[in-house]
Design a protein around this motif. Structure first.
Motif, PDB file in Angstrom:
ATOM      1  N   VAL A  34      13.830  -7.013 -43.695  1.00  0.00           N
ATOM      2  CA  VAL A  34      15.117  -6.819 -43.960  1.00  0.00           C
ATOM      3  C   VAL A  34      15.932  -6.209 -42.623  1.00  0.00           C
ATOM      4  O   VAL A  34      17.128  -6.658 -42.460  1.00  0.00           O
ATOM      5  CB  VAL A  34      15.241  -5.527 -44.962  1.00  0.00           C
ATOM      6  N   ALA A  38      19.045  -8.066 -41.088  1.00  0.00           N
ATOM      7  CA  ALA A  38      20.294  -7.317 -40.836  1.00  0.00           C
ATOM      8  C   ALA A  38      20.604  -7.534 -39.097  1.00  0.00           C
ATOM      9  O   ALA A  38      21.684  -7.466 -38.782  1.00  0.00           O
ATOM     10  CB  ALA A  38      20.144  -5.751 -41.052  1.00  0.00           C
ATOM     11  N   LEU A  41      21.949 -10.778 -38.319  1.00  0.00           N
ATOM     12  CA  LEU A  41      23.551 -10.831 -38.825  1.00  0.00           C
ATOM     13  C   LEU A  41      24.360 -10.054 -37.996  1.00  0.00           C
ATOM     14  O   LEU A  41      25.487 -10.671 -37.248  1.00  0.00           O
ATOM     15  CB  LEU A  41      23.609 -10.353 -40.313  1.00  0.00           C
ATOM     16  N   SER A  42      24.005  -9.110 -37.410  1.00  0.00           N
ATOM     17  CA  SER A  42      24.779  -8.054 -36.782  1.00  0.00           C
ATOM     18  C   SER A  42      25.176  -8.831 -35.191  1.00  0.00           C
ATOM     19  O   SER A  42      25.869  -8.804 -34.735  1.00  0.00           O
ATOM     20  CB  SER A  42      23.987  -6.613 -36.408  1.00  0.00           C
ATOM     21  N   THR A  45      27.394 -11.548 -35.615  1.00  0.00           N
ATOM     22  CA  THR A  45      28.613 -11.138 -35.511  1.00  0.00           C
ATOM     23  C   THR A  45      29.331 -10.630 -34.230  1.00  0.00           C
ATOM     24  O   THR A  45      30.489 -10.612 -33.994  1.00  0.00           O
ATOM     25  CB  THR A  45      28.662  -9.834 -36.770  1.00  0.00           C
ATOM     26  N   PHE A  46      28.263  -9.900 -33.652  1.00  0.00           N
ATOM     27  CA  PHE A  46      29.094  -9.394 -32.466  1.00  0.00           C
ATOM     28  C   PHE A  46      29.262 -10.420 -31.316  1.00  0.00           C
ATOM     29  O   PHE A  46      30.023 -10.391 -30.899  1.00  0.00           O
ATOM     30  CB  PHE A  46      27.538  -8.616 -31.655  1.00  0.00           C
ATOM     31  N   VAL A  49      32.612 -11.893 -32.670  1.00  0.00           N
ATOM     32  CA  VAL A  49      33.852 -11.442 -32.161  1.00  0.00           C
ATOM     33  C   VAL A  49      34.047 -11.064 -30.768  1.00  0.00           C
ATOM     34  O   VAL A  49      35.183 -10.981 -30.395  1.00  0.00           O
ATOM     35  CB  VAL A  49      33.491  -9.792 -33.038  1.00  0.00           C
TER      36      VAL A  49
ATOM     37  N   LEU B  47      16.545  -2.689 -51.695  1.00  0.00           N
ATOM     38  CA  LEU B  47      16.035  -3.974 -51.562  1.00  0.00           C
ATOM     39  C   LEU B  47      14.503  -3.966 -51.686  1.00  0.00           C
ATOM     40  O   LEU B  47      13.770  -4.764 -52.170  1.00  0.00           O
ATOM     41  CB  LEU B  47      16.178  -4.418 -50.208  1.00  0.00           C
ATOM     42  N   PHE B  80      24.753  -8.840 -49.405  1.00  0.00           N
ATOM     43  CA  PHE B  80      23.801  -8.397 -48.479  1.00  0.00           C
ATOM     44  C   PHE B  80      24.564  -8.853 -47.034  1.00  0.00           C
ATOM     45  O   PHE B  80      24.413  -7.715 -46.146  1.00  0.00           O
ATOM     46  CB  PHE B  80      22.385  -9.001 -48.184  1.00  0.00           C
ATOM     47  N   ILE B  81      24.879  -9.840 -46.790  1.00  0.00           N
ATOM     48  CA  ILE B  81      25.775 -10.279 -45.647  1.00  0.00           C
ATOM     49  C   ILE B  81      26.955  -9.342 -45.343  1.00  0.00           C
ATOM     50  O   ILE B  81      27.345  -8.801 -44.485  1.00  0.00           O
ATOM     51  CB  ILE B  81      26.114 -11.727 -45.632  1.00  0.00           C
ATOM     52  N   THR B  84      26.047  -5.611 -44.650  1.00  0.00           N
ATOM     53  CA  THR B  84      25.459  -5.595 -43.191  1.00  0.00           C
ATOM     54  C   THR B  84      26.688  -5.582 -42.265  1.00  0.00           C
ATOM     55  O   THR B  84      26.434  -4.772 -41.363  1.00  0.00           O
ATOM     56  CB  THR B  84      24.627  -6.779 -43.109  1.00  0.00           C
ATOM     57  N   ILE B  85      27.483  -6.803 -42.368  1.00  0.00           N
ATOM     58  CA  ILE B  85      28.428  -6.842 -41.299  1.00  0.00           C
ATOM     59  C   ILE B  85      29.546  -5.640 -41.541  1.00  0.00           C
ATOM     60  O   ILE B  85      29.988  -5.188 -40.444  1.00  0.00           O
ATOM     61  CB  ILE B  85      29.148  -7.917 -41.556  1.00  0.00           C
ATOM     62  N   PHE B  88      27.858  -2.615 -39.743  1.00  0.00           N
ATOM     63  CA  PHE B  88      27.856  -2.789 -38.293  1.00  0.00           C
ATOM     64  C   PHE B  88      29.248  -2.948 -37.623  1.00  0.00           C
ATOM     65  O   PHE B  88      29.274  -2.197 -36.801  1.00  0.00           O
ATOM     66  CB  PHE B  88      27.149  -4.298 -38.108  1.00  0.00           C
ATOM     67  N   ALA B  92      30.431  -0.391 -34.659  1.00  0.00           N
ATOM     68  CA  ALA B  92      31.123  -0.912 -33.563  1.00  0.00           C
ATOM     69  C   ALA B  92      32.581  -0.033 -33.290  1.00  0.00           C
ATOM     70  O   ALA B  92      32.859  -0.082 -32.149  1.00  0.00           O
ATOM     71  CB  ALA B  92      31.647  -2.268 -33.856  1.00  0.00           C
ATOM     72  N   LEU B 114      38.256  -6.723 -39.125  1.00  0.00           N
ATOM     73  CA  LEU B 114      36.966  -7.344 -39.904  1.00  0.00           C
ATOM     74  C   LEU B 114      36.169  -6.131 -40.805  1.00  0.00           C
ATOM     75  O   LEU B 114      36.011  -6.474 -42.011  1.00  0.00           O
ATOM     76  CB  LEU B 114      35.726  -7.750 -38.795  1.00  0.00           C
TER      77      LEU B 114
END
Lengths: 122, 170
Positions: A34, A38, A41-42, A45-46, A49, B47, B80-81, B84-85, B88, B92, B114
């Motif tokens: 998990v 995560a 994905l992070s 995204t980082f 962006v 989960l 989940f996506i 998570t974002i 995150f 940030a 975002l």
């Protein structure tokens, strides 16, 4: 007569909780999967962006530090904004019931639509 | 029974957290950020508790004529996506938690946009997630297993569609 609340002798707690395993190693492995997903994905995204976005927001305390040198020369400074920390420093508990109910209602509407219109079910 | 209770209260807590997290002005920024960190941990636990269902569904989506399993998997994957974002992107732009850890956060406005968009979208997808598991939620509430443990009460199906361990053994 069955007694659903009873403990089954010798059954480990992790199994009783429905984790599907009594092994801590297995549990850690699952958690690592998990966490890895995560992190992936992070990271994506980082990367996205930081490579695409150009406009920076100057925080009250950072003014001067950020201007023109945030993350590359192409990035502009859009507007000065007071820090959210300063503006939202203390909770407004009087708003809590209305705010929470509003969010629950929105979730409820989405759930109703999902159930009745989209016919979502397991 | 213990599993059904754990799942129900864990999920209720997650639902409440989602509602509170939508309004940092109400909770204050510090509470918002720390609650989000706790929320991420609870999602991890959620989960883990539902791991068997996840594995089972992922195995089922490759089987022909398993449209429902595919929709369920896609919806839960999307949730989940989004979560998570959202967490995150929140980290940030953190002004409390990350600076405390000595991490300098981003000044890019895109992170905030975002974060806001995904948090709002997440609310709708949480609603769909509730719809998906509605039969189980209704079963737990209807059978009243949350407050008492009466002999002879059959535990409802868990969200993974499997009878709870107690019911299976009964």
């Amino acid at each position: 007569m069955s007694n659903p609340g009873r403990m089954i002798p010798g059954e480990p707690l992790l199994e009783r909780l429905g984790l599907g395993t009594s092994s801590l190693v297995e549990l850690v492995r699952r958690l690592a999967i998990v966490a890895a997903l995560a992190a992936l994905l992070s990271a994506a995204t980082f990367a996205l962006v930081e490579s695409v976005a150009t406009t920076t927001t100057v925080r009250r305390g950072d003014r001067g530090e950020v201007r023109g040198s945030a993350n590359g020369p192409a990035r502009g400074t859009e507007r000065a904004e007071g820090g959210r920390r300063a503006r939202w420093s203390s909770p407004e508990l009087a708003r809590a019931p209305a705010e929470i109910i509003m969010q629950i209602v929105i979730i409820g509407i989405a759930a109703f639509a999902g159930r009745k219109v989209l016919r979502l079910r397991l | 029974m213990i599993r059904a209770r754990l799942l129900f209260w864990l999920d209720s807590l997650l639902l409440l957290a989602v509602a509170v997290l939508q309004s940092p002005r109400m909770s204050s920024l510090a509470v918002h950020e720390w609650l989000a960190v706790a929320f991420a941990g609870l999602v991890g636990l959620h989960l883990l508790v539902n791991w068997r269902w996840i594995v089972k569904t992922l195995r089922r989506i490759v089987v022909p004529d398993s449209t429902r399993a595919r929709i369920n998997a896609a919806l839960n994957g999307l949730l989940f996506i989004l979560m998570t974002i959202t967490v995150f992107s929140g980290l940030a732009i953190s002004e409390v938690v990350m600076p405390l850890a000595g991490v300098t956060t981003s000044t890019l406005r895109a992170w905030r946009q975002l974060h806001n968009v995904l948090a709002s979208l997440g609310l709708g997808v949480v609603g769909f997630h509730v719809a998906l598991n509605w039969d189980w939620i209704a079963g737990v509430v209807r059978k009243g297993i949350l407050l008492r443990s009466s002999p002879g009460v059959t535990a409802p199906l868990s969200p993974d569609g499997l009878a709870t361990a107690e019911a299976e053994d009964a």
